[in-house]
Each structure stands twice: as structure tokens, then as C-alpha cells.
Write a protein that holds these residues in place. Structure first.
Motif, PDB file in Angstrom:
ATOM      1  N   VAL A  16       0.785  -1.252   0.063  1.00  0.00           N
ATOM      2  CA  VAL A  16      -0.010   0.263   0.246  1.00  0.00           C
ATOM      3  C   VAL A  16       0.870   1.114  -0.144  1.00  0.00           C
ATOM      4  O   VAL A  16       1.859   1.359   0.747  1.00  0.00           O
ATOM      5  CB  VAL A  16      -0.939  -0.016   1.252  1.00  0.00           C
ATOM      6  CG1 VAL A  16      -1.624   1.396   1.193  1.00  0.00           C
ATOM      7  CG2 VAL A  16      -1.853  -1.282   1.264  1.00  0.00           C
ATOM      8  N   ARG A  17       0.707   1.893  -1.071  1.00  0.00           N
ATOM      9  CA  ARG A  17       1.652   3.286  -1.298  1.00  0.00           C
ATOM     10  C   ARG A  17       0.857   4.679  -1.295  1.00  0.00           C
ATOM     11  O   ARG A  17      -0.422   4.291  -1.821  1.00  0.00           O
ATOM     12  CB  ARG A  17       2.625   3.154  -2.313  1.00  0.00           C
ATOM     13  CG  ARG A  17       3.297   1.756  -2.114  1.00  0.00           C
ATOM     14  CD  ARG A  17       4.495   1.564  -3.498  1.00  0.00           C
ATOM     15  NE  ARG A  17       5.613   2.559  -3.389  1.00  0.00           N
ATOM     16  CZ  ARG A  17       6.516   2.231  -2.595  1.00  0.00           C
ATOM     17  NH1 ARG A  17       6.666   1.079  -1.944  1.00  0.00           N
ATOM     18  NH2 ARG A  17       7.508   3.057  -2.665  1.00  0.00           N
ATOM     19  N   VAL A  18       1.202   5.318  -0.885  1.00  0.00           N
ATOM     20  CA  VAL A  18       0.680   6.882  -1.226  1.00  0.00           C
ATOM     21  C   VAL A  18       1.549   7.846  -1.865  1.00  0.00           C
ATOM     22  O   VAL A  18       2.930   7.480  -2.011  1.00  0.00           O
ATOM     23  CB  VAL A  18       0.310   7.677   0.164  1.00  0.00           C
ATOM     24  CG1 VAL A  18      -0.686   6.705   0.941  1.00  0.00           C
ATOM     25  CG2 VAL A  18       1.610   7.652   1.295  1.00  0.00           C
ATOM     26  N   GLY A  19       0.939   8.682  -2.368  1.00  0.00           N
ATOM     27  CA  GLY A  19       1.598   9.641  -3.414  1.00  0.00           C
ATOM     28  C   GLY A  19       2.089  10.915  -2.604  1.00  0.00           C
ATOM     29  O   GLY A  19       1.657  11.544  -1.736  1.00  0.00           O
ATOM     30  N   VAL A  20       3.538  11.454  -2.877  1.00  0.00           N
ATOM     31  CA  VAL A  20       3.903  12.633  -2.234  1.00  0.00           C
ATOM     32  C   VAL A  20       4.353  13.597  -3.738  1.00  0.00           C
ATOM     33  O   VAL A  20       4.963  13.040  -4.569  1.00  0.00           O
ATOM     34  CB  VAL A  20       5.299  12.367  -1.488  1.00  0.00           C
ATOM     35  CG1 VAL A  20       5.766  13.625  -0.931  1.00  0.00           C
ATOM     36  CG2 VAL A  20       4.635  11.395  -0.481  1.00  0.00           C
ATOM     37  N   LEU A  21       3.979  14.821  -3.423  1.00  0.00           N
ATOM     38  CA  LEU A  21       4.508  15.684  -4.600  1.00  0.00           C
ATOM     39  C   LEU A  21       6.003  15.631  -4.652  1.00  0.00           C
ATOM     40  O   LEU A  21       6.655  15.867  -3.655  1.00  0.00           O
ATOM     41  CB  LEU A  21       3.822  16.911  -4.182  1.00  0.00           C
ATOM     42  CG  LEU A  21       4.444  18.247  -5.363  1.00  0.00           C
ATOM     43  CD1 LEU A  21       3.813  17.725  -6.535  1.00  0.00           C
ATOM     44  CD2 LEU A  21       3.899  19.521  -4.780  1.00  0.00           C
ATOM     45  N   SER A  22       6.395  15.594  -5.820  1.00  0.00           N
ATOM     46  CA  SER A  22       8.075  15.564  -5.865  1.00  0.00           C
ATOM     47  C   SER A  22       8.494  16.433  -7.015  1.00  0.00           C
ATOM     48  O   SER A  22       7.616  17.179  -7.661  1.00  0.00           O
ATOM     49  CB  SER A  22       8.498  14.082  -6.457  1.00  0.00           C
ATOM     50  OG  SER A  22       9.774  13.914  -6.672  1.00  0.00           O
ATOM     51  N   GLY A  23       9.889  16.603  -7.176  1.00  0.00           N
ATOM     52  CA  GLY A  23      10.398  17.423  -8.394  1.00  0.00           C
ATOM     53  C   GLY A  23      10.545  16.551  -9.710  1.00  0.00           C
ATOM     54  O   GLY A  23      10.881  15.466  -9.595  1.00  0.00           O
ATOM     55  N   GLY A  24      10.398  17.152 -10.788  1.00  0.00           N
ATOM     56  CA  GLY A  24      10.435  16.640 -11.922  1.00  0.00           C
ATOM     57  C   GLY A  24      10.080  17.461 -13.026  1.00  0.00           C
ATOM     58  O   GLY A  24       9.239  18.591 -12.891  1.00  0.00           O
ATOM     59  N   ARG A  25      10.063  17.138 -14.315  1.00  0.00           N
ATOM     60  CA  ARG A  25       9.615  17.842 -15.515  1.00  0.00           C
ATOM     61  C   ARG A  25       8.266  17.031 -15.915  1.00  0.00           C
ATOM     62  O   ARG A  25       7.451  17.989 -16.368  1.00  0.00           O
ATOM     63  CB  ARG A  25      10.786  17.987 -16.619  1.00  0.00           C
ATOM     64  CG  ARG A  25      12.077  18.745 -16.227  1.00  0.00           C
ATOM     65  CD  ARG A  25      12.901  18.601 -17.296  1.00  0.00           C
ATOM     66  NE  ARG A  25      14.165  19.352 -16.859  1.00  0.00           N
ATOM     67  CZ  ARG A  25      15.091  18.981 -15.963  1.00  0.00           C
ATOM     68  NH1 ARG A  25      15.242  17.838 -15.651  1.00  0.00           N
ATOM     69  NH2 ARG A  25      16.040  19.993 -15.718  1.00  0.00           N
ATOM     70  N   GLY A  26       8.352  15.980 -15.877  1.00  0.00           N
ATOM     71  CA  GLY A  26       7.163  15.087 -16.432  1.00  0.00           C
ATOM     72  C   GLY A  26       6.113  14.849 -15.387  1.00  0.00           C
ATOM     73  O   GLY A  26       6.584  14.978 -14.237  1.00  0.00           O
ATOM     74  N   PRO A  27       4.632  14.763 -15.636  1.00  0.00           N
ATOM     75  CA  PRO A  27       3.671  14.499 -14.735  1.00  0.00           C
ATOM     76  C   PRO A  27       3.920  13.261 -13.829  1.00  0.00           C
ATOM     77  O   PRO A  27       3.835  13.319 -12.801  1.00  0.00           O
ATOM     78  CB  PRO A  27       2.502  14.535 -15.301  1.00  0.00           C
ATOM     79  CG  PRO A  27       2.730  14.067 -16.652  1.00  0.00           C
ATOM     80  CD  PRO A  27       4.309  14.907 -17.125  1.00  0.00           C
ATOM     81  N   ALA A  28       4.634  12.147 -14.536  1.00  0.00           N
ATOM     82  CA  ALA A  28       4.860  11.133 -13.639  1.00  0.00           C
ATOM     83  C   ALA A  28       6.055  11.210 -12.601  1.00  0.00           C
ATOM     84  O   ALA A  28       5.953  10.560 -11.562  1.00  0.00           O
ATOM     85  CB  ALA A  28       5.146   9.802 -14.643  1.00  0.00           C
ATOM     86  N   GLU A  29       6.774  12.025 -13.295  1.00  0.00           N
ATOM     87  CA  GLU A  29       8.159  12.198 -12.180  1.00  0.00           C
ATOM     88  C   GLU A  29       7.875  12.997 -11.081  1.00  0.00           C
ATOM     89  O   GLU A  29       8.617  13.053 -10.214  1.00  0.00           O
ATOM     90  CB  GLU A  29       9.395  12.742 -13.193  1.00  0.00           C
ATOM     91  CG  GLU A  29       9.759  12.068 -14.199  1.00  0.00           C
ATOM     92  CD  GLU A  29      10.423  12.927 -15.328  1.00  0.00           C
ATOM     93  OE1 GLU A  29      11.009  14.114 -14.874  1.00  0.00           O
ATOM     94  OE2 GLU A  29      10.736  12.386 -16.366  1.00  0.00           O
ATOM     95  N   ARG A  30       6.751  13.746 -11.031  1.00  0.00           N
ATOM     96  CA  ARG A  30       6.617  14.630  -9.896  1.00  0.00           C
ATOM     97  C   ARG A  30       5.594  13.913  -8.836  1.00  0.00           C
ATOM     98  O   ARG A  30       5.054  14.760  -7.916  1.00  0.00           O
ATOM     99  CB  ARG A  30       5.539  15.690 -10.641  1.00  0.00           C
ATOM    100  CG  ARG A  30       6.390  16.695 -11.539  1.00  0.00           C
ATOM    101  CD  ARG A  30       5.802  18.046 -11.690  1.00  0.00           C
ATOM    102  NE  ARG A  30       6.190  18.709 -10.403  1.00  0.00           N
ATOM    103  CZ  ARG A  30       5.404  19.935  -9.855  1.00  0.00           C
ATOM    104  NH1 ARG A  30       4.441  20.230 -10.916  1.00  0.00           N
ATOM    105  NH2 ARG A  30       5.606  20.496  -8.927  1.00  0.00           N
ATOM    106  N   VAL A  31       5.533  12.575  -9.062  1.00  0.00           N
ATOM    107  CA  VAL A  31       4.864  12.026  -8.129  1.00  0.00           C
ATOM    108  C   VAL A  31       5.678  10.769  -7.688  1.00  0.00           C
ATOM    109  O   VAL A  31       6.218  10.110  -8.133  1.00  0.00           O
ATOM    110  CB  VAL A  31       3.376  11.346  -8.420  1.00  0.00           C
ATOM    111  CG1 VAL A  31       2.810  10.318  -7.418  1.00  0.00           C
ATOM    112  CG2 VAL A  31       2.750  12.506  -8.874  1.00  0.00           C
TER     113      VAL A  31
ATOM    114  N   ASP B 170      13.505  17.338  -4.994  1.00  0.00           N
ATOM    115  CA  ASP B 170      12.828  18.490  -4.223  1.00  0.00           C
ATOM    116  C   ASP B 170      12.166  19.279  -5.297  1.00  0.00           C
ATOM    117  O   ASP B 170      12.371  19.734  -6.138  1.00  0.00           O
ATOM    118  CB  ASP B 170      13.762  19.610  -3.862  1.00  0.00           C
ATOM    119  CG  ASP B 170      13.519  20.662  -2.980  1.00  0.00           C
ATOM    120  OD1 ASP B 170      12.285  20.791  -2.816  1.00  0.00           O
ATOM    121  OD2 ASP B 170      14.247  21.595  -2.481  1.00  0.00           O
ATOM    122  N   PRO B 171      10.645  19.415  -4.856  1.00  0.00           N
ATOM    123  CA  PRO B 171       9.639  20.161  -5.830  1.00  0.00           C
ATOM    124  C   PRO B 171       9.896  21.518  -6.047  1.00  0.00           C
ATOM    125  O   PRO B 171       9.432  21.961  -6.659  1.00  0.00           O
ATOM    126  CB  PRO B 171       8.120  19.606  -5.418  1.00  0.00           C
ATOM    127  CG  PRO B 171       8.529  19.464  -3.846  1.00  0.00           C
ATOM    128  CD  PRO B 171       9.887  19.083  -3.664  1.00  0.00           C
TER     129      PRO B 171
END
Length: 522
Positions: free
Chosen positions: A382-397, A411-412
Motif C-alpha cells: 500500500v503506497r501513497v503519493g507525495v509531490l516530488s520534483g521533475g519535468r514530466g507529470p509522472a516524475e512529479r509523484v 525537491d519540488p
């Protein structure tokens, strides 16, 4: 006449506070229209935005269509609380005894202010001037009951003693759910039901007998009915909270950073609620106190419509400490002691799940179910999402296991040049299914070496299905991984399907001469 033993209440309300705080944080001019988003919908907007047709509940694209120059910002309760602290301090310096209901709204006893300044009207004028000195506009309301005073503040009205029910009677029934700090989350469903039953005004609801309301509706309906009748929603605490319910945390080393203070506040919140549970009581008014190395003492009282949960207590402690440590006249020395004192208690049954639900029922039920699944399948299942840094939408989770620290992989807050502009897609397609973009004459549309379309897109084919396009945007070159060898440059584009429901918008990515569907916008 005012009820014996009942002091009148004065409410100070700052209209559109989330939008005001967001504009102040971004240093935007007062004439710039601003809207605050949560879940891709507008939850607050400035007066200039409303003048252009922006309203609460609008989707992002609808709001931007009504007002192209609209500035959109994310909902940030920490920001709202931090920037509200100077307003609270200004009011408290004018009339002591402030209680914060939420950022943007506070209440205090009207009797002392009226005696000191000569009348309730004079006190209201002085408080408006005090708030204006901080650069914020405020409205004042005075009434016998707290909920009536809040509704009066939104109309800048002073209700005569004993006239609360008369003031409330002609108001729309929706006003009973308009203020989140005074209403349970399920209040909106109750108001909708009452409206469908033909009760369109607060006075219509107040005309029902308490027995009729209690026998046909839930516990929150009883509280709403007491509000409509302008009677106290809960009796005053019969006894002073015992001193053993007060919890303290000695900061060693002393704390002068918000993150360290918030960590200490969460520890205190857990200790407080453990003590409250042992005493079979719950807290509805909480005093947050901080002492510094040089003997300064800061205190603030928070009032809640419902009994506080550990998460709610931790949030209020974090907001308050953030406000103290970041304001201009911040403490001159680090904090050495934090203390939480319950001011008003209620029976613990107020936190139990009743026949019609209770505080945090859905969240707690979901959490218990997830923990059960985690126990059956393993900690990483069971995993939950955290806002992350990245350029694409998938990388930001970043996904982390339930119960682990919510730490992003990147770092976002970093710039991330070439990042896809907001809003992010509502749905991410992890497998990136291939699609085909076609021009009006049936040719395949690709991205050239110059980063533009080889032809104007007119249709999209996904498997066996085919859609005409209503509009498109892009392409935008993907400015990342330049060291990898690609046959063609990567790029992203957005397309709106003309034949789909609600004009669905897709996010596409072009990799090695092939288009892939990467996300779906709601």
C-alpha cells in the motif's frame, strides 16, 4: 434583552482571505484578479476576479476562460495561517481575548470592547482601523451568539440584543453551511435536503420543533437547528479543565525554525489527545503557548466547531508557530517551551461515530482498511503519493509505503526548467499507450527537428477508435536527458477531443517518431 450570563460576541471577518493571502505572498497588486484552487476547482477568489465572472466551484479552465489575466495559486493553509497572524496580533493589541476560528475569521467578547470604547459601534470602527493598519480589509459583526455574529460579520451588521433569531430568519438556508469553521462537513448535504423539502429560509427550519429535527435528521441537524434558533450550540464548560490535561515540551536545544517547532507540536498533539482519551473528554477550545529564552510568552486560543482530532491539533499548532516565527515582530529569542492547554472540554462521546457518521469517519475507515491490506500483503503493498520534483507529470509523484515518512525523491521547490506547466493531468497513464495524430488529409503528424508539428493535427486514433480534434497546444520540446540518443527530439502536446464527453483533453508525448498518451485532464 440578552440572556442572563451570556456575553455578546464580536466577529472579525476578512473577506476572501485565501486569495488575499496568496496575493500578499506573491506581492501582487490589489487590482490583479486572483483565484485559489483545490482539486482543480476554485475555492476562493478576489473581488476583482468575481467582477470578471469567476466564482467558487468553477473548474480551472472555466475560470481562465472568464478571466484570461487571472492569477491561479494553490490552496495553502500554512500560508493562510502565517499571514493571518499579524491581523490577529493587531486585533489582540486593541481588544485582548481573541479566539481564532480559522485563518481569516476570529471572534472575541464584545462586552469589554464596548465598555472601553463607549459602544459596540465605536469598538467595531476601532477594530476595522486596527486591521486596516496591517494592509487588510475587515468586516465586523456583533450578536448574542457566536454563529450569528459570524453571519452578521459577512454583512457588516450589528444585531440588536435579543434579535438574533429575527436577523437569521430571512437568510437563505444555505447560510447554515456557508462557514466551514462552524459547520460539520456533512452540513452541505443537510442543507440540500432541507431545500428539497421546501425549507428555503433559516426561519422555516427554525420553526420546526427540536423533537421533529432530532427524530428525523442526524446530530449535525440538531446543531444546525440550534444555530437557526439562535440558541447556544453547546453549553459552556461546567468546570475548568484539570491541570493534568495540560502538556508541555521543553525544547532542547531551543527552537527558532518552523520545521523543528512543527515537529515538537506534533509530539505535543499526540500527548494531549492521549491524556484527553484517558480522561474520556475531547477538546473544543485550545490554548497554544510558547515561551522564549528571554522570558517572552506568546499565546493564542483556537476555537473549533467540532472536537479536535490529533491531526487537527497538530495543524493548528504548526500554523500558529509558523505565524509567530515568520512575522516581522518575531520573538527576539528562540522558543524553549511549548504548552497546550485545553480551554473548553466536551464529553468523549462527541468523537464517537454515531448513527449518521462522525468526525473523520470516512478517513478513519479508509485508513483502517488500508492498514488491514498492508498487513495481508506486506508493508510495500500500500503506497501513497507525495509531490516530488521533475519535468514530466509522472516524475512529479513519488510513492512511499503507507506509514513511512512522506519524503519526495526530488525537491519540488527547485526550478526544473522545461517542466510541464500546470495544471497537471487528473489521470496518469503509466503504460503510455501509443496513439496516432493525423492531419486533415490523413497524414501522420510528427515533430520535426525544429520542434514543430510536421502538419496541423486534425484527428487522433487510439487503437480502433478515432476522434476529431477541437483544439490543440504545443508541441513543447522535452528539455531533459539530452545525453541519450534519440532518433527524434521528444516533445509534449495537449489535444482536445471534439467527440468525447466534456471535451476531454489528453496529454501526449512524442518519443522516437511515435505519439503516446501520457495523461488525461478532467
Amino acid at each position: 434583552m440578552t440572556r442572563p450570563g451570556r456575553a455578546r460576541v464580536l466577529a472579525v471577518w476578512c473577506r476572501d482571505w485565501p486569495a488575499v493571502a496568496a496575493a500578499a505572498a506573491a506581492e501582487l497588486p490589489a487590482t490583479r484578479p486572483v483565484a485559489v484552487l483545490f482539486g482543480n476547482r476554485v475555492i476562493a477568489c478576489s473581488a476583482f476576479a468575481r467582477a470578471e465572472g469567476v466564482r467558487r466551484g468553477l473548474r480551472r479552465r472555466e475560470a481562465q476562460a472568464n478571466c484570461p489575466e487571472l492569477v491561479l495559486v494553490r490552496d495553502d493553509p500554512d500560508r493562510d495561517a502565517r499571514l493571518f497572524e499579524p491581523v490577529v496580533s493587531a486585533v489582540d493589541a486593541t481588544v485582548p481575548g481573541v479566539e481564532v476560528l480559522r485563518p481569516g475569521l476570529l471572534v472575541l467578547a464584545a462586552r469589554g470592547a464596548a465598555r472601553y470604547f463607549g459602544s459596540e459601534e465605536a469598538a467595531a470602527e476601532r477594530l476595522v482601523d486596527a486591521v486596516a493598519a496591517t494592509g487588510v480589509e475587515a468586516q465586523i459583526g456583533v450578536a448574542d451568539e457566536l454563529s450569528t455574529a459570524v453571519l452578521a460579520a459577512k454583512r457588516a451588521a450589528i444585531v440588536a440584543p435579543g434579535a438574533d433569531a429575527e436577523f437569521l430568519a430571512p437568510l437563505p438556508i444555505a447560510e447554515l453551511a456557508a462557514e466551514p469553521s462552524l459547520a460539520a462537513p456533512e452540513r452541505a448535504e443537510l442543507v440540500d435536503l432541507l431545500h428539497r423539502l421546501g425549507l428555503r429560509r433559516v426561519g422555516d427550519f427554525a420553526a420546526l420543533s427540536p423533537a421533529e429535527v432530532a427524530s428525523r435528521f442526524g446530530g449535525d441537524a440538531v446543531a444546525a437547528h440550534r444555530c437557526a434558533r439562535a440558541v447556544p450550540q453547546r453549553p459552556p464548560s461546567a468546570r475548568r479543565p484539570p491541570p493534568e490535561l495540560t502538556v508541555e515540551y521543553h525544547c532542547d536545544p531551543p527552537v527558532d525554525r518552523v520545521d523543528a517547532a512543527a515537529f515538537a507540536g506534533r509530539l505535543l498533539a499526540n500527548r494531549l489527545h492521549a491524556a484527553l482519551a484517558a480522561a474520556s473528554v475531547a477538546c473544543t477550545r485550545l490554548s497554544i503557548i510558547a515561551e522564549t529564552e528571554v522570558g517572552e510568552q506568546l499565546s493564542r486560543i483556537w476555537r473549533c466547531a467540532q472536537p479536535l482530532t490529533p491531526e487537527g491539533t497538530a495543524d493548528r499548532v504548526r500554523w500558529q508557530l509558523d505565524g509567530w516565527l515568520t512575522r516581522r515582530d518575531r520573538p527576539s529569542a528562540p522558543i524553549t517551551l511549548l504548552r497546550l492547554e485545553p480551554v473548553e472540554l466536551t464529553r468523549a462521546g462527541a468523537l464517537q461515530l454515531g448513527l449518521w457518521g462522525g468526525v473523520g469517519e470516512q478517513d478513519e475507515r479508509a485508513k483502517r482498511a488500508l492498514i488491514r491490506v498492508q498487513g495481508l500483503l506486506g508493508g510495500a503493498a500500500v503506497r501513497v503519493g507525495v509531490l516530488s520534483g521533475g519535468r514530466g507529470p509522472a516524475e512529479r509523484v513519488t510513492t512511499v509505503a503507507l506509514g513511512d515518512e512522506l519524503t519526495p525523491a526530488a525537491d519540488p521547490a527547485l526550478p526544473w526548467p522545461g517542466r510541464l506547466p500546470p495544471p497537471a493531468p487528473t489521470l496518469l497513464l503509466v503504460d503510455r499507450p501509443p496513439v496516432s495524430l493525423e492531419s486533415i488529409d490523413g497524414r501522420q503528424v510528427t515533430v520535426t527537428e525544429r520542434g514543430v508539428f510536421s502538419a496541423e493535427p486534425a484527428a487522433l486514433r487510439w487503437g480502433d477508435r478515432w476522434w476529431r480534434l477541437r483544439g490543440w497546444a504545443g508541441p513543447w520540446p522535452v528539455d531533459e536527458r539530452w545525453w541519450t540518443a534519440r532518433e527524434k527530439p521528444a516533445a509534449r502536446a495537449q489535444v482536445q477531443l471534439a467527440d468525447a464527453e466534456d471535451g476531454k483533453v489528453l496529454l501526449l508525448i512524442h518519443l522516437d517518431r511515435t505519439w503516446h498518451a501520457e495523461g488525461v485532464y478532467d
